[in-house]
Design a protein around this motif. Structure first.
Motif, mmCIF file in Angstrom:
data_model
loop_
_atom_site.group_PDB
_atom_site.id
_atom_site.type_symbol
_atom_site.label_atom_id
_atom_site.label_comp_id
_atom_site.label_asym_id
_atom_site.label_seq_id
_atom_site.Cartn_x
_atom_site.Cartn_y
_atom_site.Cartn_z
ATOM 1 N N VAL A 30 -8.102 -77.022 32.940
ATOM 2 C CA VAL A 30 -8.438 -77.765 33.610
ATOM 3 C C VAL A 30 -8.065 -78.950 32.847
ATOM 4 O O VAL A 30 -8.910 -79.031 31.283
ATOM 5 C CB VAL A 30 -9.324 -77.619 34.443
ATOM 6 C CG1 VAL A 30 -9.537 -79.299 35.195
ATOM 7 C CG2 VAL A 30 -9.215 -76.787 35.885
ATOM 8 N N VAL A 31 -7.730 -80.146 32.611
ATOM 9 C CA VAL A 31 -7.186 -81.368 32.067
ATOM 10 C C VAL A 31 -7.764 -82.145 32.600
ATOM 11 O O VAL A 31 -7.549 -83.054 33.670
ATOM 12 C CB VAL A 31 -5.642 -81.122 31.313
ATOM 13 C CG1 VAL A 31 -5.669 -82.789 30.585
ATOM 14 C CG2 VAL A 31 -5.447 -79.888 31.050
ATOM 15 N N ALA A 32 -9.057 -83.026 31.978
ATOM 16 C CA ALA A 32 -9.434 -84.338 32.314
ATOM 17 C C ALA A 32 -9.618 -85.112 31.547
ATOM 18 O O ALA A 32 -10.904 -84.192 30.803
ATOM 19 C CB ALA A 32 -10.904 -83.518 33.727
ATOM 20 N N ASP A 33 -9.909 -86.255 31.629
ATOM 21 C CA ASP A 33 -9.923 -87.154 30.670
ATOM 22 C C ASP A 33 -9.782 -86.605 29.029
ATOM 23 O O ASP A 33 -10.885 -87.240 28.142
ATOM 24 C CB ASP A 33 -11.595 -88.017 30.856
ATOM 25 C CG ASP A 33 -12.570 -88.083 32.172
ATOM 26 O OD1 ASP A 33 -11.245 -88.687 33.358
ATOM 27 O OD2 ASP A 33 -13.123 -87.132 32.677
ATOM 28 N N GLY A 34 -8.677 -87.127 28.830
ATOM 29 C CA GLY A 34 -8.318 -85.734 27.212
ATOM 30 C C GLY A 34 -8.674 -84.406 26.743
ATOM 31 O O GLY A 34 -8.756 -84.636 25.721
ATOM 32 N N THR A 35 -9.656 -83.675 27.677
ATOM 33 C CA THR A 35 -10.002 -82.666 26.674
ATOM 34 C C THR A 35 -9.220 -81.790 28.112
ATOM 35 O O THR A 35 -9.209 -81.516 29.773
ATOM 36 C CB THR A 35 -11.850 -82.712 27.460
ATOM 37 O OG1 THR A 35 -12.000 -83.926 26.721
ATOM 38 C CG2 THR A 35 -12.419 -80.983 26.182
ATOM 39 N N ALA A 36 -9.151 -80.511 27.324
ATOM 40 C CA ALA A 36 -8.879 -79.769 28.294
ATOM 41 C C ALA A 36 -10.012 -78.405 28.106
ATOM 42 O O ALA A 36 -9.852 -77.619 27.226
ATOM 43 C CB ALA A 36 -7.612 -78.358 27.531
ATOM 44 N N VAL A 151 -10.595 -78.510 23.991
ATOM 45 C CA VAL A 151 -9.971 -78.855 23.424
ATOM 46 C C VAL A 151 -9.081 -80.084 23.986
ATOM 47 O O VAL A 151 -9.215 -80.424 24.499
ATOM 48 C CB VAL A 151 -8.509 -77.735 23.552
ATOM 49 C CG1 VAL A 151 -7.363 -78.381 22.398
ATOM 50 C CG2 VAL A 151 -8.747 -76.789 23.398
ATOM 51 N N GLN A 152 -9.957 -81.283 23.042
ATOM 52 C CA GLN A 152 -8.912 -82.332 23.211
ATOM 53 C C GLN A 152 -7.620 -82.540 23.210
ATOM 54 O O GLN A 152 -7.382 -82.178 21.785
ATOM 55 C CB GLN A 152 -10.080 -83.498 21.411
ATOM 56 C CG GLN A 152 -9.014 -85.403 22.551
ATOM 57 C CD GLN A 152 -9.855 -85.948 21.788
ATOM 58 O OE1 GLN A 152 -10.086 -85.335 20.060
ATOM 59 N NE2 GLN A 152 -10.352 -87.020 20.799
ATOM 60 N N VAL A 153 -7.063 -82.958 24.127
ATOM 61 C CA VAL A 153 -5.367 -83.690 23.741
ATOM 62 C C VAL A 153 -5.269 -84.830 24.376
ATOM 63 O O VAL A 153 -6.144 -85.721 24.617
ATOM 64 C CB VAL A 153 -5.207 -82.113 24.926
ATOM 65 C CG1 VAL A 153 -5.321 -81.233 25.227
ATOM 66 C CG2 VAL A 153 -5.666 -82.842 26.763
ATOM 67 N N ASP A 154 -3.701 -84.859 23.781
ATOM 68 C CA ASP A 154 -3.077 -86.486 24.407
ATOM 69 C C ASP A 154 -3.157 -86.229 25.659
ATOM 70 O O ASP A 154 -2.747 -85.197 26.807
ATOM 71 C CB ASP A 154 -1.998 -86.761 23.385
ATOM 72 C CG ASP A 154 -2.408 -86.997 21.944
ATOM 73 O OD1 ASP A 154 -3.100 -87.943 21.828
ATOM 74 O OD2 ASP A 154 -1.677 -86.707 21.060
#
Length: 154
Positions: A30-36, A151-154
């Motif tokens: 789940v990716v939410a607000d720049g975090t996976a 994980v922090q993501v773009d």
């Protein structure tokens, strides 16, 4: 088109398994607000469960480390599947490593290094993370190791 991380994987001859399909009612990522948030990944390779048993009884700490690395490869495969491009990973924030441990086994941190070292090998300094390494009485399908990630993501 290959990104920087894909080229690095090829150079280091690090192969990723196919992203596993959920075996229950959950989403792999789940990716939410720049975090996976990556659901727990076990030590399987393209659907075949490896390292079934307890670390400290059926497997050595070093074999457990290999199992944790395999679970880590499954995390990376899930990220690639969800994000499309591993270059979108900005920082591995946290790993939780669960080790199916024999009653007297206390080397969970050594086992967890299999996943932790992999994240640094692939993502460099962005792979350095916080972590828990926990011994448990049992894991799904009897596997030796399960790892989840934030994980922090773009």
């Amino acid at each position: 088109m290959s990104g920087t991380i894909d080229r690095l994987l090829a150079e280091k001859r690090i192969e990723l398994p196919n992203a596993a399909v959920p075996v229950a009612n959950y989403t792999p990522v789940v990716v939410a607000d720049g975090t996976a948030y990556v659901s727990g990944q076990v030590c399987s390779w393209n659907g075949e469960f490896k390292f079934v048993g307890r670390v400290g009884r059926d497997f050595s700490a070093e074999e457990g480390r290999e199992a944790a690395r395999m679970a880590g490869l499954n995390i990376v495969a899930q990220l690639k599947n969800a994000l499309g491009d591993l270059d979108r990973v900005k920082r591995v924030l946290r790993l939780n490593v669960f080790v199916n441990s024999a009653e007297t086994f206390t080397e969970q941190p050594k086992v967890a290094n299999g996943a932790s070292d992999l994240m640094v090998e692939i993502f460099g300094d962005a792979g350095r993370h916080t972590r828990s390494a926990v011994g448990v009485a049992q894991l799904p399908l009897g596997v030796a190791v399960e790892v989840d990630a934030i994980v922090q993501v773009d």
